[in-house]
Write an enzyme that holds these catalytic residues in place. Structure first.
Site, PDB file in Angstrom:
ATOM      1  N   TYR A  65       7.417  13.151  20.283  1.00 57.36           N
ATOM      2  CA  TYR A  65       6.558  14.180  19.707  1.00 57.36           C
ATOM      3  C   TYR A  65       6.032  15.157  20.749  1.00 57.36           C
ATOM      4  O   TYR A  65       5.603  16.266  20.415  1.00 57.36           O
ATOM      5  CB  TYR A  65       5.385  13.547  18.955  1.00 57.36           C
ATOM      6  CG  TYR A  65       5.815  12.727  17.764  1.00 57.36           C
ATOM      7  CD1 TYR A  65       6.520  13.306  16.713  1.00 57.36           C
ATOM      8  CD2 TYR A  65       5.527  11.369  17.681  1.00 57.36           C
ATOM      9  CE1 TYR A  65       6.926  12.560  15.618  1.00 57.36           C
ATOM     10  CE2 TYR A  65       5.921  10.616  16.592  1.00 57.36           C
ATOM     11  CZ  TYR A  65       6.624  11.212  15.561  1.00 57.36           C
ATOM     12  OH  TYR A  65       7.027  10.469  14.479  1.00 57.36           O
TER      13      TYR A  65
ATOM     14  N   LYS B 194      12.563   4.311  14.080  1.00 58.66           N
ATOM     15  CA  LYS B 194      12.239   4.062  15.488  1.00 58.66           C
ATOM     16  C   LYS B 194      12.460   2.607  15.899  1.00 58.66           C
ATOM     17  O   LYS B 194      12.158   2.226  17.034  1.00 58.66           O
ATOM     18  CB  LYS B 194      10.794   4.462  15.782  1.00 58.66           C
ATOM     19  CG  LYS B 194      10.508   5.954  15.647  1.00 58.66           C
ATOM     20  CD  LYS B 194       9.088   6.268  16.074  1.00 58.66           C
ATOM     21  CE  LYS B 194       8.769   7.745  15.898  1.00 58.66           C
ATOM     22  NZ  LYS B 194       8.665   8.121  14.471  1.00 58.66           N
TER      23      LYS B 194
ATOM     24  N   TRP C 212       7.113   1.072  19.660  1.00 58.47           N
ATOM     25  CA  TRP C 212       7.150   1.354  18.231  1.00 58.47           C
ATOM     26  C   TRP C 212       8.599   1.641  17.866  1.00 58.47           C
ATOM     27  O   TRP C 212       9.133   2.639  18.251  1.00 58.47           O
ATOM     28  CB  TRP C 212       6.270   2.559  17.874  1.00 58.47           C
ATOM     29  CG  TRP C 212       6.168   2.699  16.386  1.00 58.47           C
ATOM     30  CD1 TRP C 212       6.986   3.438  15.580  1.00 58.47           C
ATOM     31  CD2 TRP C 212       5.221   2.046  15.537  1.00 58.47           C
ATOM     32  NE1 TRP C 212       6.612   3.285  14.262  1.00 58.47           N
ATOM     33  CE2 TRP C 212       5.522   2.438  14.214  1.00 58.47           C
ATOM     34  CE3 TRP C 212       4.159   1.170  15.768  1.00 58.47           C
ATOM     35  CZ2 TRP C 212       4.789   1.984  13.124  1.00 58.47           C
ATOM     36  CZ3 TRP C 212       3.435   0.728  14.686  1.00 58.47           C
ATOM     37  CH2 TRP C 212       3.741   1.132  13.368  1.00 58.47           C
TER      38      TRP C 212
ATOM     39  N   ASN D  64      -1.583   5.591  21.459  1.00 61.69           N
ATOM     40  CA  ASN D  64      -0.270   5.861  20.884  1.00 61.69           C
ATOM     41  C   ASN D  64       0.260   7.135  21.528  1.00 61.69           C
ATOM     42  O   ASN D  64      -0.247   8.228  21.249  1.00 61.69           O
ATOM     43  CB  ASN D  64      -0.367   6.020  19.366  1.00 61.69           C
ATOM     44  CG  ASN D  64      -0.883   4.768  18.680  1.00 61.69           C
ATOM     45  OD1 ASN D  64      -0.920   3.690  19.279  1.00 61.69           O
ATOM     46  ND2 ASN D  64      -1.266   4.887  17.423  1.00 61.69           N
TER      47      ASN D  64
ATOM     48  N   ASN E 207      -6.366   2.075  13.512  1.00 56.83           N
ATOM     49  CA  ASN E 207      -5.289   2.865  14.103  1.00 56.83           C
ATOM     50  C   ASN E 207      -5.436   4.343  13.750  1.00 56.83           C
ATOM     51  O   ASN E 207      -5.580   4.693  12.578  1.00 56.83           O
ATOM     52  CB  ASN E 207      -3.940   2.362  13.570  1.00 56.83           C
ATOM     53  CG  ASN E 207      -2.770   3.200  14.049  1.00 56.83           C
ATOM     54  OD1 ASN E 207      -2.323   3.069  15.174  1.00 56.83           O
ATOM     55  ND2 ASN E 207      -2.263   4.078  13.180  1.00 56.83           N
ATOM     56  N   GLU E 208      -5.440   5.192  14.757  1.00 53.46           N
ATOM     57  CA  GLU E 208      -5.288   6.643  14.602  1.00 53.46           C
ATOM     58  C   GLU E 208      -6.188   7.261  13.537  1.00 53.46           C
ATOM     59  O   GLU E 208      -5.700   7.814  12.552  1.00 53.46           O
ATOM     60  CB  GLU E 208      -3.824   6.991  14.305  1.00 53.46           C
ATOM     61  CG  GLU E 208      -2.880   6.786  15.448  1.00 53.46           C
ATOM     62  CD  GLU E 208      -1.481   7.339  15.165  1.00 53.46           C
ATOM     63  OE1 GLU E 208      -1.289   7.987  14.112  1.00 53.46           O
ATOM     64  OE2 GLU E 208      -0.581   7.128  15.994  1.00 53.46           O
TER      65      GLU E 208
END
Length: 679
Positions: free
Chosen positions: A472, A572, A551, A466, A414-415
């Site tokens: 954001y 969230k 999420w 994502n 992930n990321e």
């Protein structure tokens, strides 16, 4: 039946060659370990059998030392060494004795009667140690366990936007088997692997591999029997035979089985489960079996059993509870998955690491398609040790979960925040493990924060993105524009939305709010719902997306955060961290995803109003909804895309009773709220 009889005859004829392992040997027994004492901090000599631990705190396992400080904000929760000790009465007789840990974070050293039994590096996969040589039959021995959740440059994850709860936060068991048994040391897996070789309406052809272990001092002729049972426990296929296994050796034995007229595992529509039992001498291990096919097409999205099956699901973190952290009970995990089923999700991304065995079992039974991943989060260490650890955790993920029909995708991570040679090399190495260990499943990766076509997004078969439009970055509806642009530029890429959503406090409210500052302290619940509405409409209109995952399902501990109405919590979630309150967005997704009747007045918790009028918004099915205020009917609306709105409804000074009614599925549903108008 004839095949079974012939196999038995073979065993008898070979009996004079080598000893035959009795089919009536000791059955496998698993017992949770209790009587633990705990000390936070490293202690010299704590592994010694005669160490005095009477001053240590008695605890029950599962246990974590970060239940409080891991969720209070500031990012300074205790990452340290914690020691656990207990006593173990070893069964009498000729047995093999294993200690099984379902999860201990992050590095674990185990000692039996002062002798090291083994070390495990990785905080989320299960592991076992054979302690037979250290635990003589009939004796009582000490068990000491040092668990270290400090950052370790050689172990993934290095860190994360989540609390790394230290301790024995999942079950610890004593596993006792016959010396002839199904292998217990194959990366913590069951020792049984069942592959589906072909599936038609007429038959399912299977290949079952059982790792047969002979822990005696002489070669043995060992009977091996594999039995497939349907959901009603009826035997539908059998394979039987015998193999000779050398002393102290393990031999993989593969058998072919055919299930006629197979009943498919078909997601939430029909999560039909078979089981496969491997019998080795007197030992037996049972694993789940679901017969299904799946694929992802760049134009048609996810296909289950050859039919388009768009995945609409949620991300989950470690099951947790306030005051207990990740040290939860089986009942807590069951409650979490009951809420996921109630929501109407058909998929779960188990972020960002391997989850508990019970979660995979529940996903199988509920029909939830699972994406599960190794903990390559944010950054990697450019070292051979870190790469080897990532590979080991990938092996563990596959071996421990490959028989679960719910698992459709192995996640590479992930990321990664930097597209460095080291990061690309680790992802490539992890992909190679998944391809070698399980060539039948898809792989995927959750990409963010770099170019959509960065090399990091090219190692896996599929790519998730994502994308927090409306949180954001501006405009939740822009999610659709982004997807169209990427799909147009690279139509062969199979893409999903692996994360999307917004923060929400059930204590903060604002009608028609402006976009909040994500890291600020004002996260009105109404804004999350507006983002959910726009994001889901964009996703639903793009059938080439093979999946989407909100999420996140539950608010969770992330001690480095300081936002919303309290520090230390990522807010969230669609449900609060105590599982007591479903937020408005929960009901929006339920109205869209679930077949159950839904009627929900939004902003119910915004109980004090200072305006003379307010809009009333209701999430519901597709049948008419009626509204009244203080007993006065305000008319009926047919929900437009599951939303019915009565604009500018007048509120009297003082309390106002708002009531919505709707007949759905032959039932009269009613939802009521009270709003107090103050001048």
């Amino acid at each position: 039946m004839r095949r079974f009889v012939l196999a038995v005859v073979t065993v008898l004829l070979c009996g004079f060659c080598v000893p035959v392992a009795a089919a009536s040997g000791h059955p496998r027994v698993e017992t949770p370990l209790a009587g633990w004492r705990f000390h936070l901090g490293d202690v010299a000599g704590a592994a010694a059998p005669d160490f005095d631990d009477t001053s240590w705190a008695p605890v029950s396992v599962p246990h974590t030392w970060n239940a409080a400080d891991g969720a209070d904000g500031g990012g300074d929760y205790r990452r340290a060494v914690g020691w656990y000790r207990t006593r173990l009465a070893v069964p009498a007789g000729d047995r093999r004795v294993f200690l099984q840990f379902d999860g201990a974070n992050l590095v674990t050293d185990v000692y039996v009667d002062g002798h090291r039994a083994g070390r495990h590096e990785g905080g989320y996969s299960g592991f076992r140690f054979d302690v037979t040589a250290l635990a003589p039959a009939g004796w009582t021995v000490s068990v000491a366990v040092a668990v270290d959740n400090r950052k370790n440059p050689g172990v993934a994850p290095l860190d994360g936007d989540f609390t790394l709860f230290g301790g024995l936060y999942r079950e610890v068991k004593l596993v006792v088997t016959d010396p002839v048994h199904v292998d217990a040391l194959d990366y913590g897996g069951p020792g049984v692997s069942v592959r589906q070789r072909a599936l038609t309406a007429a038959a399912a052809d299977l290949e079952a591999t059982t790792r047969v272990t002979n822990d005696t001092a002489v070669p043995r002729r060992i009977p091996v029997r594999t039995v497939v049972r349907d959901a009603a426990r009826r035997v539908v296929a059998v394979s039987a035979g015998a193999v000779t296994v050398g002393a102290g050796s393990t031999l993989p034995v593969t058998s072919a089985l055919r299930v006629r007229d197979p009943h498919r595992w078909d997601g939430v529509r029909d999560p039909y489960l078979y089981s496969v039992t491997a019998e080795v001498g007197g030992d037996a291990v049972t694993v789940p079996l679901g017969l299904r096919t799946f694929a992802a097409d760049p134009a048609r999205g996810f296909l289950l059993n050859g039919v388009p099956y768009p995945l609409h699901g949620v991300n989950t973190q470690l099951p947790s509870r306030p005051g207990r952290g990740a040290a939860v009970s089986a009942a807590d995990i069951d409650a979490d998955y009951a809420l996921i089923a109630e929501l109407g999700a058909n998929a779960v991304r188990m972020a960002h690491y391997q989850h508990s065995p019970r979660e995979y079992d529940l996903a199988d039974r509920l029909g939830l398609v699972v994406w599960t991943e190794v903990p390559l989060v944010g950054w990697v260490t450019d070292s051979a040790a870190f790469t080897a650890n990532a590979e080991t955790q990938a092996h563990e993920l596959v071996r421990q979960n490959e028989n679960h029909p719910s698992v459709a995708m192995w996640g590479l991570g992930n990321e990664q925040y930097a597209s460095s040679p080291a990061a690309n090399a680790v992802l490539a190495a992890t992909q190679a493990v998944f391809r070698a260990d399980d060539p039948d499943r898809l792989t995927t990766y959750a990409h963010c924060c770099l170019s959509d076509t960065d090399p990091l997004a090219g190692h896996a078969d599929l790519t998730g993105y994502n994308r927090y439009y409306g949180w954001y970055v501006p405009g939740a509806a822009n999610l659709g524009t982004w997807a169209d642009d990427l799909h147009r530029a690279d139509p062969g890429r199979r893409i999903a939305v692996s994360e999307y959503g917004a923060g929400a406090s059930v204590r903060q409210h604002e009608q028609h709010p402006a976009p909040p500052v994500p890291g600020g302290h004002w996260h009105p619940e109404e804004y999350q719902a507006e983002v959910a509405e726009a994001a889901w409409r964009a996703i639903e209109a793009h059938p080439y997306l093979w999946g989407s995952f909100v999420w996140v399902m539950f608010d969770f501990a992330s001690d480095g955060r300081n936002e919303g109405d309290r520090p230390g919590i990522n807010d969230k979630g669609l449900v609060t961290d105590d599982r007591l309150t479903e937020k408005d967005a929960f009901y929006w997704y339920q109205a869209n995803w679930s077949s159950r009747p839904v009627l929900h007045i939004t902003s119910a918790r915004d109980t004090v109003r200072t305006t003379a009028t307010t809009d009333v918004k209701v999430y519901a099915g597709t049948v008419p909804v009626s509204l009244s205020v203080n007993g006065v009917p305000l008319g009926t609306r047919v929900p437009d895309d599951h939303i019915a709105v009565w604009p500018a409804v007048a509120l009297h000074p003082g309390p106002n009773l708002i009531q919505a009614t709707s007949v759905q599925g032959g039932r009269l549903l009613t939802d009521t709220v009270t709003w107090v108008r103050r001048s």
